[in-house]
Design a protein around this motif. Structure first.
Motif, short mmCIF file in Angstrom:
data_model
loop_
_atom_site.label_atom_id
_atom_site.label_comp_id
_atom_site.label_asym_id
_atom_site.label_seq_id
_atom_site.Cartn_x
_atom_site.Cartn_y
_atom_site.Cartn_z
N LYS A 340 1.01 -1.16 0.12
CA LYS A 340 -0.10 -0.26 -0.08
C LYS A 340 0.99 1.26 0.17
O LYS A 340 0.60 2.33 -0.74
N GLU A 341 2.12 1.03 0.59
CA GLU A 341 2.94 2.27 0.96
C GLU A 341 3.35 2.60 -0.37
O GLU A 341 3.57 3.83 -0.72
N ASP A 342 3.73 1.69 -1.23
CA ASP A 342 4.47 1.96 -2.61
C ASP A 342 3.48 2.45 -3.30
O ASP A 342 3.75 3.26 -4.38
N LEU A 343 2.21 1.96 -3.51
CA LEU A 343 1.18 2.58 -4.19
C LEU A 343 0.92 3.87 -3.92
O LEU A 343 0.90 4.74 -4.99
N ALA A 344 0.94 4.10 -2.72
CA ALA A 344 0.47 5.55 -2.28
C ALA A 344 1.78 6.53 -2.70
O ALA A 344 1.42 7.68 -3.48
N ARG A 345 3.07 5.90 -2.46
CA ARG A 345 4.12 6.91 -3.07
C ARG A 345 4.15 6.89 -4.48
O ARG A 345 4.47 8.20 -5.02
N PHE A 346 3.72 5.90 -5.21
CA PHE A 346 3.65 6.24 -6.76
C PHE A 346 2.82 6.88 -7.46
O PHE A 346 2.96 7.77 -8.10
N ILE A 347 1.54 7.19 -6.52
CA ILE A 347 0.49 8.15 -7.06
C ILE A 347 0.89 9.56 -6.40
O ILE A 347 0.78 10.39 -7.59
N ARG A 348 1.49 9.80 -5.37
CA ARG A 348 2.02 10.94 -4.86
C ARG A 348 3.22 11.53 -5.62
O ARG A 348 2.88 12.76 -6.17
N ARG A 349 4.10 10.51 -6.25
CA ARG A 349 5.05 11.20 -7.18
C ARG A 349 4.43 11.43 -8.71
O ARG A 349 5.33 12.26 -9.23
N ALA A 350 3.51 10.98 -8.86
CA ALA A 350 3.05 11.59 -10.28
C ALA A 350 2.10 12.73 -10.01
O ALA A 350 1.36 13.14 -10.75
N GLY A 351 2.20 13.45 -8.55
CA GLY A 351 1.53 14.81 -8.47
C GLY A 351 -0.05 14.76 -8.11
O GLY A 351 -0.83 15.27 -7.95
N ARG A 352 -0.59 13.41 -7.69
CA ARG A 352 -1.89 13.07 -7.40
C ARG A 352 -1.98 12.77 -5.74
O ARG A 352 -0.98 12.53 -5.25
N ARG A 353 -3.13 12.59 -5.59
CA ARG A 353 -3.57 12.40 -4.17
C ARG A 353 -3.98 10.83 -3.88
O ARG A 353 -5.06 10.39 -4.51
N PRO A 354 -3.19 10.10 -3.18
CA PRO A 354 -3.55 8.85 -2.84
C PRO A 354 -4.72 8.36 -1.96
O PRO A 354 -4.55 8.94 -1.00
N ILE A 355 -5.66 7.73 -2.42
CA ILE A 355 -6.68 7.26 -1.55
C ILE A 355 -6.83 5.94 -1.51
O ILE A 355 -7.30 5.22 -2.63
N GLU A 356 -6.82 5.32 -0.27
CA GLU A 356 -7.23 3.89 -0.32
C GLU A 356 -8.62 3.76 -0.21
O GLU A 356 -9.27 4.50 0.53
N ARG A 357 -9.28 2.78 -1.09
CA ARG A 357 -10.61 2.55 -1.00
C ARG A 357 -10.96 1.19 -0.62
O ARG A 357 -10.01 0.46 -0.66
N ASP A 358 -12.26 0.98 -0.40
CA ASP A 358 -12.58 -0.43 -0.25
C ASP A 358 -13.28 -1.02 -1.66
O ASP A 358 -13.08 -0.19 -2.50
N ALA A 359 -13.96 -2.19 -1.72
CA ALA A 359 -14.26 -3.01 -3.04
C ALA A 359 -15.23 -2.08 -3.68
O ALA A 359 -15.53 -1.84 -4.91
N VAL A 360 -16.28 -1.17 -2.80
CA VAL A 360 -17.15 -0.57 -3.48
C VAL A 360 -17.07 1.17 -3.30
O VAL A 360 -17.67 1.99 -3.37
N TYR A 361 -15.54 1.63 -3.19
CA TYR A 361 -15.38 2.85 -3.20
C TYR A 361 -15.44 3.81 -1.85
O TYR A 361 -15.57 5.13 -1.96
N ASN A 362 -15.78 2.99 -1.00
CA ASN A 362 -15.76 3.83 0.47
C ASN A 362 -14.29 4.11 0.72
O ASN A 362 -13.25 3.30 0.32
N VAL A 363 -14.08 5.27 1.44
CA VAL A 363 -12.77 5.61 1.70
C VAL A 363 -12.13 4.97 2.83
O VAL A 363 -12.73 4.87 3.79
#
Ligand code: V47
Length: 371
Positions: A340-363
């Protein structure tokens, strides 16, 4: 707006800027334009309008209770026959043990797709969903493609509504978008002759939406289909989404050309190019104006291209993908899990805001602090 060098695109840019829907002919023009810079900017405009910088991912385990399948899709390198080396076919207890071994704290989704097993009764699938929910409380089960639901309906001699209602009752939370491939009959005959047809696939999803089961939709591209057939696929999805509003995300799956009939016997040995992948995502983002998300599936795109795709319309990169085995079997080399940390970092480094969601898009968690 931005400068448009190709006059043919001007009416399209004006429409998208005004939030208007593109016609089929306009979608095709967009697919064919050599002016990729304008296409990228259009897709980015739509993504930013819908979600700003927010970019989603999920902590997900991939599970297939069997790889035994008698459907014989020519793109598939995953399916096995009874007794073949590498075949598996777990009962409920073995399935729970397999998941328990790979379970991680904080897991929110078990994503299941598998083969069309000729012998298991429908009751087995109900028991499996119920056992997963009981053994892993709080985890959502996103299970079985519309093709498999169609198969369950056949073995249970029941209609889609009965099958889906019973699965929901057992604990099913959502459905993945697989089995869609390409809807056009010409292509389906050659790549998925024995699978549910387009109208059956759409009817399963319509029924799921009516029952309050949210679903996704995929498109397998980069094999024998034309651009018109890709757009026709999206067009049919857009029409169903107008009716039901039950789709969460659209996921283009780039054909992986190893170890399947299409590559070994029919000469389709090329991987898609990065530009084709990006073009496809961008057209989808602009054309599917009623879909909340377009997913950049890093397992086939690779992580670096998935990062670039965040400027081409993508607002979801799927997730941790623990134990992915379907596209990996056909040559995808991106890897079978990311933290999860790598995914969040990868999104942040592309200039976007990382949000972990569940299967139906609850944050689940916003990663504002990740550098
Ligand atoms: O329908 C099989 C695809 C799909 C290959 O809903 C291949 O979030 C590329 O359902 N090359 C199943 N693709 C996977 C699926 C899925 C995947 C990602 C996200 C979601 C979601 C659902 O896998 C099949 C088929 O289209 N597939 N073989 C291949 N050689």
């Amino acid at each position: 707006m931005f400068p448009v060098r190709d006059p043919a695109l001007e009416p399209i840019v004006a429409k998208v800027a005004a939030g208007e829907r593109l016609s089929f002919a306009e979608g095709l023009l967009l697919y064919r334009t050599p002016n990729l810079n304008t296409l990228m900017r259009l897709a980015n405009l739509v993504r930013n309008r819908k979600h700003g910088d927010d970019t989603y991912f999920v902590h997900s385990l991939r599970f297939s209770q069997t790889n035994i399948c008698y459907v014989g899709c020519t793109f598939c390198a995953f399916a096995k026959r009874f007794g073949e080396e590498g075949a598996w076919d777990w009962d409920v207890e073995e399935s729970i043990a397999w998941v328990r071994e790979r379970y991680q704290p904080g897991l929110t989704e078990i994503h299941i797709s598998s083969g069309h097993h000729p012998r298991r009764p429908f009751s087995y699938y109900l028991e499996l969903v119920a056992a997963l929910k009981e053994n892993f409380p709080g985890v959502q089960v996103k299970a079985w493609t519309a093709a498999e639901i169609h198969h369950f309906a056949k073995i249970a001699r029941a209609d889609y509504r009965t099958v889906l209602s019973e699965l929901k009752e057992a604990g099913l939370d959502a459905m993945p978008g697989g089995g869609a491939e390409i809807f056009a009959e010409r292509v389906r005959r050659q790549i998925a002759r024995n699978k549910v047809d387009a109208s059956g696939w759409l009817e399963v999803h319509r029924t799921a939406h009516e029952l309050g089961i949210p679903t996704n939709a995929t498109m397998l591209y980069g094999h024998i289909e034309t651009l018109e057939e890709r757009l026709d696929h999206m067009d049919r999805l857009r029409r169903l989404q107008d009716e039901t509003g039950g789709f969460m995300s659209f996921i283009p799956l780039a054909f992986q050309p190893l170890g399947n009939d299409l590559s070994q016997n029919l000469g389709r040995t090329e991987f898609t190019t990065g530009l084709d992948d990006l073009r496809n995502l961008a057209v989808a983002r602009v054309y599917l104006d009623n879909f909340p998300h377009v997913k950049g599936y890093w397992a086939t795109l690779t992580a670096p291209l998935a990062q670039v795709s965040l400027d081409w319309g993508v607002t979801d990169i799927d997730g941790t993908l623990i134990a992915e085995s379907i596209v990996t079997a056909a040559g995808a080399t991106a890897g079978r899990a990311m933290s999860k940390e790598d995914l969040a970092r990868f999104i942040r480094r592309a200039g976007r805001r990382p949000i972990e969601r569940d299967a139906v898009y609850n944050v689940v968690r916003v990663y504002d602090e990740v550098a």
